[in-house]
Design a protein around this motif. Structure first.
Motif, PDB file in Angstrom:
ATOM      1  N   LEU A  61      30.053  -2.788  56.703  1.00 29.61           N
ATOM      2  CA  LEU A  61      29.309  -3.332  55.570  1.00 29.61           C
ATOM      3  C   LEU A  61      30.189  -4.232  54.704  1.00 29.61           C
ATOM      4  O   LEU A  61      29.736  -5.255  54.202  1.00 29.61           O
ATOM      5  N   TYR A  62      31.454  -3.840  54.539  1.00 30.28           N
ATOM      6  CA  TYR A  62      32.334  -4.618  53.650  1.00 30.28           C
ATOM      7  C   TYR A  62      32.569  -6.014  54.207  1.00 30.28           C
ATOM      8  O   TYR A  62      32.369  -7.015  53.503  1.00 30.28           O
ATOM      9  N   TYR A  63      32.983  -6.083  55.459  1.00 32.17           N
ATOM     10  CA  TYR A  63      33.287  -7.398  56.039  1.00 32.17           C
ATOM     11  C   TYR A  63      32.037  -8.149  56.480  1.00 32.17           C
ATOM     12  O   TYR A  63      32.094  -9.348  56.759  1.00 32.17           O
ATOM     13  N   GLY A  64      30.914  -7.438  56.512  1.00 26.75           N
ATOM     14  CA  GLY A  64      29.659  -8.119  56.822  1.00 26.75           C
ATOM     15  C   GLY A  64      29.313  -9.176  55.779  1.00 26.75           C
ATOM     16  O   GLY A  64      28.537 -10.098  56.032  1.00 26.75           O
ATOM     17  N   ASN A  65      29.906  -9.048  54.599  1.00 27.39           N
ATOM     18  CA  ASN A  65      29.689 -10.032  53.532  1.00 27.39           C
ATOM     19  C   ASN A  65      30.420 -11.348  53.790  1.00 27.39           C
ATOM     20  O   ASN A  65      30.229 -12.310  53.050  1.00 27.39           O
ATOM     21  N   PHE A  66      31.240 -11.382  54.851  1.00 24.24           N
ATOM     22  CA  PHE A  66      32.027 -12.578  55.151  1.00 24.24           C
ATOM     23  C   PHE A  66      31.722 -13.077  56.564  1.00 24.24           C
ATOM     24  O   PHE A  66      32.617 -13.399  57.340  1.00 24.24           O
ATOM     25  N   ASN A  67      30.419 -13.142  56.862  1.00 24.55           N
ATOM     26  CA  ASN A  67      30.025 -13.494  58.231  1.00 24.55           C
ATOM     27  C   ASN A  67      30.306 -14.944  58.595  1.00 24.55           C
ATOM     28  O   ASN A  67      30.133 -15.340  59.746  1.00 24.55           O
ATOM     29  N   ASN A  68      30.731 -15.749  57.639  1.00 28.75           N
ATOM     30  CA  ASN A  68      31.094 -17.134  57.959  1.00 28.75           C
ATOM     31  C   ASN A  68      32.592 -17.292  58.197  1.00 28.75           C
ATOM     32  O   ASN A  68      33.078 -18.380  58.483  1.00 28.75           O
ATOM     33  N   ALA A  69      33.317 -16.182  58.080  1.00 26.43           N
ATOM     34  CA  ALA A  69      34.772 -16.242  58.245  1.00 26.43           C
ATOM     35  C   ALA A  69      35.141 -16.525  59.696  1.00 26.43           C
ATOM     36  O   ALA A  69      34.593 -15.929  60.624  1.00 26.43           O
ATOM     37  N   LYS A  70      36.071 -17.441  59.880  1.00 19.98           N
ATOM     38  CA  LYS A  70      36.532 -17.804  61.222  1.00 19.98           C
ATOM     39  C   LYS A  70      38.007 -17.459  61.431  1.00 19.98           C
ATOM     40  O   LYS A  70      38.437 -17.211  62.547  1.00 19.98           O
ATOM     41  N   THR A  71      38.765 -17.478  60.348  1.00 18.79           N
ATOM     42  CA  THR A  71      40.195 -17.180  60.430  1.00 18.79           C
ATOM     43  C   THR A  71      40.540 -16.100  59.404  1.00 18.79           C
ATOM     44  O   THR A  71      39.758 -15.832  58.482  1.00 18.79           O
ATOM     45  N   ILE A  72      41.708 -15.529  59.546  1.00 21.15           N
ATOM     46  CA  ILE A  72      42.131 -14.471  58.635  1.00 21.15           C
ATOM     47  C   ILE A  72      42.166 -14.956  57.189  1.00 21.15           C
ATOM     48  O   ILE A  72      41.809 -14.226  56.259  1.00 21.15           O
ATOM     49  N   SER A  73      42.579 -16.186  56.983  1.00 21.22           N
ATOM     50  CA  SER A  73      42.686 -16.715  55.622  1.00 21.22           C
ATOM     51  C   SER A  73      41.330 -16.880  54.939  1.00 21.22           C
ATOM     52  O   SER A  73      41.267 -17.105  53.728  1.00 21.22           O
ATOM     53  N   ASP A  74      40.240 -16.741  55.690  1.00 24.74           N
ATOM     54  CA  ASP A  74      38.897 -16.816  55.093  1.00 24.74           C
ATOM     55  C   ASP A  74      38.510 -15.506  54.391  1.00 24.74           C
ATOM     56  O   ASP A  74      37.504 -15.466  53.675  1.00 24.74           O
ATOM     57  N   PHE A  75      39.306 -14.467  54.585  1.00 20.64           N
ATOM     58  CA  PHE A  75      39.010 -13.167  53.983  1.00 20.64           C
ATOM     59  C   PHE A  75      39.810 -12.988  52.690  1.00 20.64           C
ATOM     60  O   PHE A  75      40.868 -13.585  52.511  1.00 20.64           O
ATOM     61  N   PRO A  76      39.314 -12.132  51.811  1.00 20.70           N
ATOM     62  CA  PRO A  76      40.066 -11.863  50.566  1.00 20.70           C
ATOM     63  C   PRO A  76      41.223 -10.903  50.828  1.00 20.70           C
ATOM     64  O   PRO A  76      41.198 -10.127  51.787  1.00 20.70           O
ATOM     65  N   VAL A  77      42.217 -10.935  49.979  1.00 24.06           N
ATOM     66  CA  VAL A  77      43.291  -9.954  50.031  1.00 24.06           C
ATOM     67  C   VAL A  77      42.770  -8.661  49.410  1.00 24.06           C
ATOM     68  O   VAL A  77      42.151  -8.683  48.338  1.00 24.06           O
ATOM     69  N   ILE A  78      42.984  -7.549  50.092  1.00 23.64           N
ATOM     70  CA  ILE A  78      42.516  -6.255  49.592  1.00 23.64           C
ATOM     71  C   ILE A  78      43.706  -5.356  49.278  1.00 23.64           C
ATOM     72  O   ILE A  78      44.826  -5.594  49.733  1.00 23.64           O
ATOM     73  N   ARG A  79      43.452  -4.326  48.490  1.00 24.72           N
ATOM     74  CA  ARG A  79      44.483  -3.373  48.123  1.00 24.72           C
ATOM     75  C   ARG A  79      44.019  -1.957  48.442  1.00 24.72           C
ATOM     76  O   ARG A  79      42.868  -1.751  48.829  1.00 24.72           O
ATOM     77  N   LYS A  80      44.890  -1.023  48.240  1.00 28.07           N
ATOM     78  CA  LYS A  80      44.564   0.368  48.517  1.00 28.07           C
ATOM     79  C   LYS A  80      43.315   0.800  47.749  1.00 28.07           C
ATOM     80  O   LYS A  80      42.432   1.480  48.293  1.00 28.07           O
ATOM     81  N   THR A  81      43.220   0.382  46.488  1.00 27.01           N
ATOM     82  CA  THR A  81      42.072   0.768  45.671  1.00 27.01           C
ATOM     83  C   THR A  81      40.775   0.161  46.197  1.00 27.01           C
ATOM     84  O   THR A  81      39.704   0.749  46.036  1.00 27.01           O
ATOM     85  N   THR A  82      40.871  -1.019  46.820  1.00 27.98           N
ATOM     86  CA  THR A  82      39.679  -1.649  47.405  1.00 27.98           C
ATOM     87  C   THR A  82      39.095  -0.747  48.476  1.00 27.98           C
ATOM     88  O   THR A  82      37.868  -0.545  48.549  1.00 27.98           O
TER      89      THR A  82
END
Length: 437
Positions: A61-82
């Protein structure tokens, strides 16, 4: 020893009967770490990267919000709390009901944290560990001394320890008597090839003891001493290596992610990155742009093999200095530890923790423990646990600290009977309470 060879053959025979699950992965890890710029290694890594991106987007569900992502840099940086705040959203529905493995860590913050790994990830992690052990001349079946805080939750049974030829030495209270007991163990051990694996802080205490008592051990069979979980300072690396006649190496790994980087016998000062199993980025301290070689940045890791809970662009909380080796491959020149415990001088400039450690080298023979804490913008506290009754170098130490932290720095020395470790057994030498607040 013949028995060690039997242990080695037994391990690989058992793996072969299971289809070579670890051996096949090990061959791939070796290619990706040794020759990361080769076409074959690049193709494999691209394949794994594309697969984990596709899987994450389609099954969580979390990464489903980024279905247009093609490369790693298209994703946000996450932390332990995320991950903690969105735990179920990180779980892949395809693996949610599978026989996954729970991995957990209290972390240096003391905040419990866990996630799940699928069987394929576990096999890859085993291959990663074996490869980097081999890079320190350790082979499965040889004697391994593990200096840890051993308790019921992590202690190996007698049969497992025997099969692995592992000696579990508890470091909860590393007194002089305990250090003597450890040294007697390795001196009496007749096995010709031994490797040590333990907390850097325990190595430092052993190094201090050896130097204080002018003990030099030769021909003990210790091929290498690998430090994990904590920052390995130069004093410990050089002093322990000199007194035990061995090479001391540092490993950078975590329970939740795995084997990220390690110094090796061929690269004893730079950390070789596990390019085969992770996409490792070193990003600016204040934004998500990559740093240049020679600069410090945040360590951000993408796990290419955890399908149970895909972890993309995970900020480990640690910082490192990026460098290039002679082949143009990215390595880590220094790993400083947690970003929240990076310290600053009185004008707000970052000061490497290495600078702090050098302040105490001249006094190691007088100290059992020390800790450096930044309590305010210009306020610093030094905690000392002394070997004897008095410390006659207060003014000298304060002057030395001010030379790097500012003439307007306010330095207070506090004497204590004990600096207790965290529940994990780690001992934090440098703390920043000011930035944390």
């Amino acid at each position: 020893m013949l028995l060690n060879s039997v242990r080695n053959k037994f391990f690989w025979t058992l793996d072969g009967l299971k289809g070579g699950l670890i051996k096949n992965q090990l061959n791939e890890v070796e290619l990706g770490v040794k020759y990361p710029n080769s076409d074959k290694a690049k193709d494999l890594k691209n394949q794994h990267t594309n697969n984990i991106i596709k899987h994450a987007v389609e099954t969580t569900l979390y990464y489903g919000n980024f279905n247009n992502a093609k490369t790693i840099s298209d994703f946000p940086v996450i932390r332990k709390t995320t991950i903690q705040d969105n735990f179920e959203q990180f779980q892949s529905y395809k693996f949610k009901d599978s026989d996954n493995f729970k991995v957990s860590t209290s972390g240096s913050t003391g905040v419990p944290f866990f996630l799940y790994q699928n069987k394929g990830k576990r096999n890859r992690n085993h291959a990663d560990i074996i490869y980097f052990f081999n890079a320190a001349s350790f082979e499965i079946g040889n004697r391994l001394y593990e200096l840890e805080v051993w308790r019921g939750h992590n202690e190996k049974g007698k049969l497992k320890a025997w099969l692995q030829n592992a000696v579990q030495f508890d470091i909860s209270r590393l007194t002089d008597e305990r250090i003597e007991a450890f040294l007697n163990l390795i001196k009496k051990d007749r096995q010709s090839k031994k490797t040590m694996l333990g907390f850097a802080s325990s190595y430092e205490m052993v190094a201090q003891y050896l130097e204080r008592n002018n003990i030099f051990l030769k021909d003990t069979g210790i091929i290498a001493a690998i430090a994990n979980s904590e920052y390995l300072n130069t004093y410990t690396k050089e002093t322990l290596g000199k007194h035990l006649d061995t090479q001391v190496l540092s490993r950078y790994s975590s329970e939740e992610v795995g084997m990220i980087a390690q110094q090796t016998l061929q690269s004893p000062n730079n950390f070789v990155i596990n390019h085969a199993s992770y996409h490792v980025e070193i990003l600016n301290l204040d934004n998500d742009k990559p740093v240049k070689p020679g600069e410090f940045g945040r360590i951000v890791v993408t796990d290419l093999f955890n399908y149970a809970m895909p972890i993309i662009r995970y900020d480990t909380g640690d910082i490192a200095k990026l460098a290039l080796n002679e082949d143009g491959v990215e390595v880590l020149e220094q790993i400083e530890g947690r970003k929240m415990d990076v310290i600053h001088d009185s004008k707000g400039n970052i000061v490497s923790s290495f600078v702090v450690y050098t302040k105490f080298y001249n006094y190691y023979h007088l100290l059992k423990q020390y800790q450096f804490i930044q309590q305010g913008e210009k306020e610093y506290e030094v905690k000392l646990n002394l070997q004897g009754e008095n410390f006659e170098f207060e003014d000298e130490l304060i002057t030395s600290i001010k030379s790097d932290f500012g003439s307007d720095a306010n330095v207070v020395i506090t004497y204590v009977d004990e600096i207790p470790p965290l529940s994990s057994g780690k001992r934090r030498k440098v703390i920043n309470n000011y930035k944390k607040a």
